[in-house]
Scaffold this motif. Structure first.
Motif, PDB file in Angstrom:
ATOM      1  N   PRO A 117     -23.193 -58.168  12.432  1.00  0.00           N
ATOM      2  CA  PRO A 117     -24.259 -58.165  13.626  1.00  0.00           C
ATOM      3  C   PRO A 117     -24.627 -56.643  14.000  1.00  0.00           C
ATOM      4  CG  PRO A 117     -22.588 -59.929  14.089  1.00  0.00           C
ATOM      5  CD  PRO A 117     -22.148 -59.027  12.784  1.00  0.00           C
ATOM      6  N   VAL A 118     -24.011 -55.912  13.819  1.00  0.00           N
ATOM      7  CA  VAL A 118     -24.069 -54.609  14.386  1.00  0.00           C
ATOM      8  C   VAL A 118     -24.905 -54.102  13.064  1.00  0.00           C
ATOM      9  CG1 VAL A 118     -23.160 -52.197  14.395  1.00  0.00           C
ATOM     10  CG2 VAL A 118     -22.120 -54.047  15.699  1.00  0.00           C
ATOM     11  N   ARG A 174     -20.818 -42.393  -4.298  1.00  0.00           N
ATOM     12  CA  ARG A 174     -22.301 -43.041  -4.681  1.00  0.00           C
ATOM     13  C   ARG A 174     -22.305 -44.518  -4.626  1.00  0.00           C
ATOM     14  NH1 ARG A 174     -26.473 -43.878  -4.586  1.00  0.00           N
ATOM     15  NH2 ARG A 174     -28.262 -43.136  -5.697  1.00  0.00           N
ATOM     16  N   SER A 175     -21.155 -44.987  -5.092  1.00  0.00           N
ATOM     17  CA  SER A 175     -21.478 -46.583  -5.107  1.00  0.00           C
ATOM     18  C   SER A 175     -21.470 -47.160  -3.611  1.00  0.00           C
ATOM     19  CB  SER A 175     -20.045 -47.029  -5.624  1.00  0.00           C
ATOM     20  OG  SER A 175     -20.118 -48.377  -5.971  1.00  0.00           O
ATOM     21  N   PHE A 176     -20.766 -46.518  -2.812  1.00  0.00           N
ATOM     22  CA  PHE A 176     -20.558 -46.817  -1.449  1.00  0.00           C
ATOM     23  C   PHE A 176     -22.286 -46.741  -0.784  1.00  0.00           C
ATOM     24  CE2 PHE A 176     -20.656 -46.095   3.100  1.00  0.00           C
ATOM     25  CZ  PHE A 176     -20.041 -47.073   3.541  1.00  0.00           C
ATOM     26  N   SER A 177     -22.719 -45.739  -1.088  1.00  0.00           N
ATOM     27  CA  SER A 177     -24.192 -45.429  -0.444  1.00  0.00           C
ATOM     28  C   SER A 177     -24.854 -46.300  -1.049  1.00  0.00           C
ATOM     29  CB  SER A 177     -24.420 -43.865  -1.337  1.00  0.00           C
ATOM     30  OG  SER A 177     -25.741 -43.761  -0.774  1.00  0.00           O
ATOM     31  N   ALA A 178     -24.944 -46.745  -2.257  1.00  0.00           N
ATOM     32  CA  ALA A 178     -25.937 -47.670  -2.974  1.00  0.00           C
ATOM     33  C   ALA A 178     -25.713 -49.166  -2.418  1.00  0.00           C
ATOM     34  CB  ALA A 178     -25.663 -47.624  -4.529  1.00  0.00           C
ATOM     35  N   HIS A 179     -24.571 -49.517  -2.265  1.00  0.00           N
ATOM     36  CA  HIS A 179     -24.122 -50.694  -1.600  1.00  0.00           C
ATOM     37  C   HIS A 179     -24.748 -51.093  -0.142  1.00  0.00           C
ATOM     38  CE1 HIS A 179     -21.952 -51.492  -5.609  1.00  0.00           C
ATOM     39  NE2 HIS A 179     -21.841 -52.567  -5.351  1.00  0.00           N
ATOM     40  N   PHE A 180     -24.393 -49.945   0.720  1.00  0.00           N
ATOM     41  CA  PHE A 180     -24.721 -49.778   2.136  1.00  0.00           C
ATOM     42  C   PHE A 180     -26.151 -49.922   2.269  1.00  0.00           C
ATOM     43  CE2 PHE A 180     -25.193 -47.955   6.054  1.00  0.00           C
ATOM     44  CZ  PHE A 180     -24.302 -48.553   6.828  1.00  0.00           C
ATOM     45  N   ASN A 181     -26.826 -49.076   1.440  1.00  0.00           N
ATOM     46  CA  ASN A 181     -28.421 -49.102   1.576  1.00  0.00           C
ATOM     47  C   ASN A 181     -29.002 -50.356   1.232  1.00  0.00           C
ATOM     48  OD1 ASN A 181     -28.070 -46.541   2.348  1.00  0.00           O
ATOM     49  ND2 ASN A 181     -28.883 -45.429   0.433  1.00  0.00           N
ATOM     50  N   THR A 182     -28.379 -51.079   0.261  1.00  0.00           N
ATOM     51  CA  THR A 182     -28.672 -52.331  -0.200  1.00  0.00           C
ATOM     52  C   THR A 182     -28.729 -53.399   0.848  1.00  0.00           C
ATOM     53  OG1 THR A 182     -28.649 -51.638  -2.740  1.00  0.00           O
ATOM     54  CG2 THR A 182     -28.787 -54.076  -2.040  1.00  0.00           C
ATOM     55  N   LEU A 183     -27.492 -53.356   1.479  1.00  0.00           N
ATOM     56  CA  LEU A 183     -27.263 -54.221   2.355  1.00  0.00           C
ATOM     57  C   LEU A 183     -27.954 -53.935   3.504  1.00  0.00           C
ATOM     58  CD1 LEU A 183     -25.275 -56.595   3.327  1.00  0.00           C
ATOM     59  CD2 LEU A 183     -23.768 -54.889   4.418  1.00  0.00           C
ATOM     60  N   LEU A 184     -28.515 -52.756   4.131  1.00  0.00           N
ATOM     61  CA  LEU A 184     -29.530 -52.661   5.283  1.00  0.00           C
ATOM     62  C   LEU A 184     -30.599 -53.202   4.667  1.00  0.00           C
ATOM     63  CD1 LEU A 184     -26.786 -51.441   6.530  1.00  0.00           C
ATOM     64  CD2 LEU A 184     -28.393 -49.360   7.141  1.00  0.00           C
ATOM     65  N   LEU A 185     -31.033 -52.840   3.555  1.00  0.00           N
ATOM     66  CA  LEU A 185     -32.346 -53.336   3.106  1.00  0.00           C
ATOM     67  C   LEU A 185     -32.393 -54.783   3.236  1.00  0.00           C
ATOM     68  CD1 LEU A 185     -32.989 -51.047   0.176  1.00  0.00           C
ATOM     69  CD2 LEU A 185     -34.610 -51.288   2.268  1.00  0.00           C
ATOM     70  N   ARG A 236     -26.977 -55.329  11.228  1.00  0.00           N
ATOM     71  CA  ARG A 236     -28.484 -55.806  11.188  1.00  0.00           C
ATOM     72  C   ARG A 236     -29.267 -55.246  12.354  1.00  0.00           C
ATOM     73  NH1 ARG A 236     -29.050 -60.861   8.684  1.00  0.00           N
ATOM     74  NH2 ARG A 236     -27.047 -61.911   8.005  1.00  0.00           N
ATOM     75  N   ILE A 237     -28.540 -54.862  13.488  1.00  0.00           N
ATOM     76  CA  ILE A 237     -29.224 -53.853  14.261  1.00  0.00           C
ATOM     77  C   ILE A 237     -29.401 -52.570  13.665  1.00  0.00           C
ATOM     78  CG2 ILE A 237     -29.176 -53.021  16.698  1.00  0.00           C
ATOM     79  CD1 ILE A 237     -27.225 -55.467  17.500  1.00  0.00           C
ATOM     80  N   ALA A 238     -28.359 -52.072  13.193  1.00  0.00           N
ATOM     81  CA  ALA A 238     -28.671 -50.380  12.628  1.00  0.00           C
ATOM     82  C   ALA A 238     -29.709 -50.716  11.620  1.00  0.00           C
ATOM     83  CB  ALA A 238     -27.313 -50.216  12.136  1.00  0.00           C
ATOM     84  N   SER A 239     -29.894 -51.747  10.872  1.00  0.00           N
ATOM     85  CA  SER A 239     -30.810 -51.807   9.361  1.00  0.00           C
ATOM     86  C   SER A 239     -32.327 -51.469  10.271  1.00  0.00           C
ATOM     87  CB  SER A 239     -31.050 -52.982   8.854  1.00  0.00           C
ATOM     88  OG  SER A 239     -31.237 -53.969   9.613  1.00  0.00           O
ATOM     89  N   ARG A 240     -32.478 -51.658  11.186  1.00  0.00           N
ATOM     90  CA  ARG A 240     -33.936 -51.371  12.057  1.00  0.00           C
ATOM     91  C   ARG A 240     -34.084 -49.883  12.118  1.00  0.00           C
ATOM     92  NH1 ARG A 240     -33.367 -55.253  17.080  1.00  0.00           N
ATOM     93  NH2 ARG A 240     -32.665 -57.126  15.983  1.00  0.00           N
ATOM     94  N   PHE A 241     -33.123 -48.976  12.336  1.00  0.00           N
ATOM     95  CA  PHE A 241     -33.062 -47.535  12.697  1.00  0.00           C
ATOM     96  C   PHE A 241     -32.639 -46.493  11.577  1.00  0.00           C
ATOM     97  CE2 PHE A 241     -32.463 -50.327  16.409  1.00  0.00           C
ATOM     98  CZ  PHE A 241     -33.726 -50.190  17.193  1.00  0.00           C
ATOM     99  N   TYR A 242     -31.588 -47.251  10.836  1.00  0.00           N
ATOM    100  CA  TYR A 242     -30.661 -46.382   9.849  1.00  0.00           C
ATOM    101  C   TYR A 242     -31.825 -45.645   8.866  1.00  0.00           C
ATOM    102  CZ  TYR A 242     -26.838 -44.709   7.169  1.00  0.00           C
ATOM    103  OH  TYR A 242     -25.642 -44.047   6.551  1.00  0.00           O
ATOM    104  N   PHE A 243     -31.902 -44.462   8.508  1.00  0.00           N
ATOM    105  CA  PHE A 243     -32.665 -43.873   7.396  1.00  0.00           C
ATOM    106  C   PHE A 243     -31.933 -43.968   6.267  1.00  0.00           C
ATOM    107  CE2 PHE A 243     -33.870 -40.275   4.979  1.00  0.00           C
ATOM    108  CZ  PHE A 243     -35.150 -40.558   4.823  1.00  0.00           C
ATOM    109  N   LEU A 244     -32.729 -44.866   5.185  1.00  0.00           N
ATOM    110  CA  LEU A 244     -32.347 -45.058   3.974  1.00  0.00           C
ATOM    111  C   LEU A 244     -32.767 -43.950   3.009  1.00  0.00           C
ATOM    112  CD1 LEU A 244     -32.832 -48.929   4.049  1.00  0.00           C
ATOM    113  CD2 LEU A 244     -30.644 -47.695   4.631  1.00  0.00           C
TER     114      LEU A 244
END
Length: 334
Positions: free
Chosen positions: A323-324, A264-275, A326-334
């Motif tokens: 870099p990857v 759950r922690s990984f999910s929160a930190h990963f989603n926040t980074l992509l945001l 940043r690109i993924a953040s445009r498409f990754y479903f949060l």
């Protein structure tokens, strides 16, 4: 005019802040419940629109409805105020822009009684239009049949494992009937922070000997493109503190759930980074904080068979670096 019960079983707490657009529909759906032995506490959080006037109309016409006005302090303060004024066996929370299936309270209470459960959680339907208004056309999807027989019963540890791996969503106080004995001072909503639901659910459910989850969708959660969860705000970073507190709390009390809370922690930190990347937010401290947790947990994410494929994909994407991502953040479903 409806007469208030002298001994209501359920208190329904409705926090309100500038909710004039949907409050009337929300309160009507409560008044229309097939189980009527309840009390409604409308907690007005210093609204500046016509919310108070709408609430007063319901209080005048139905003695089960009461209005309390407080200084503006947010939804956690409003809910805690409602809790402090509750003396019934059960409590339920309803957001001011949402609506209830007419049998929701009846079915939750029936399940709690039949299964001796201290917490009963129903399914939610999300959208911009409430399907309960067209029930004749939705009988199969929203039919209420054999509620207790379809319930899944969890111990606290089982429920937390399912919730932390996000296989079952339990972190909303809405669509929930809760024994008020569980709301100890330690279990109240934390005031002054966002993601208050995620911050509180594991604390107020802890004392439950049985947690029942029924699949029927009896609560309508109205989605709003302008809501906090659908836009960027620096308050979105509060989730990092929330999951850090949760991680420490679980490790101290339930170390067997360390792997689940780490996911759950990984999910929160990963989603926040992509945001941060998606909205092009320049916050190096938050970015470093998220990257540090992701790098620390990603190997375990990949080797843990209970982790969702979505999180495993995130862990893999993290290896090439920013870099990857940043690109993924445009498409990754949060």
């Amino acid at each position: 005019m409806s007469t208030a019960s002298t001994n209501p079983i359920i208190t329904i707490v409705v926090p309100v802040y500038n909710a004039e657009a949907y409050l009337r529909e929300c309160l009507q759906s409560i008044a229309a419940q097939t189980f009527g032995n309840f009390r409604v506490l409308i907690i007005d959080d210093a609204s500046t629109d016509s919310s108070c006037k709408i609430a007063e109309e319901f209080c005048f016409c139905d003695a089960r409805f009461e209005l309390l006005t407080i200084e503006h302090g947010g939804v956690s303060k409003a809910r805690n105020t409602g809790i402090a004024h509750t003396a019934t066996k059960y409590i339920s929370f309803v957001d001011a822009d949402d609506m209830l299936h007419p049998q929701m309270l009846e079915m939750l209470l029936q399940t709690a009684t039949d299964l001796d459960a201290q917490a009963v959680i129903c399914g939610m339907v999300r959208g911009e239009r409430c399907p309960f208004k067209s029930l004749p056309d939705k009988q199969e999807e929203y039919a209420v049949k054999d509620i207790a027989g379809k319930a899944t019963i969890y111990t606290y540890q089982e429920a937390m494992r399912a919730a932390l791996y996000q296989s079952v969503i339990l972190n909303s106080p809405c669509g929930l009937l809760l024994d008020t004995s569980l709301l100890t001072p330690e279990a109240l909503f934390r005031e002054g922070t966002r993601f208050e639901d995620l911050d509180a659910f594991y604390r107020y459910l802890e004392g439950a000997w049985r947690i029942a989850v029924i699949p029927q969708k009896l609560y309508f959660y109205r989605t709003n493109p302008q809501s906090f969860m659908n836009r960027w705000s620096t308050e979105r970073l509060d989730v990092l503190d929330v999951v850090d507190r949760m991680t420490n709390w679980m490790h101290q009390r339930y170390p067997e759930l360390d792997a689940a809370v780490a996911d759950r922690s990984f999910s929160a930190h990963f989603n926040t980074l992509l945001l941060l990347y998606r909205h092009r937010i320049d916050n190096s401290n938050a970015e470093k904080r998220c990257i540090g947790v992701i790098q620390n947990l990603r190997r375990a994410e990949l080797t843990n068979p209970d982790v969702r494929l979505k999180n495993k994909a995130g862990a893999l994407l993290s290896y090439p670096g920013s870099p990857v991502l940043r690109i993924a953040s445009r498409f990754y479903f949060l």
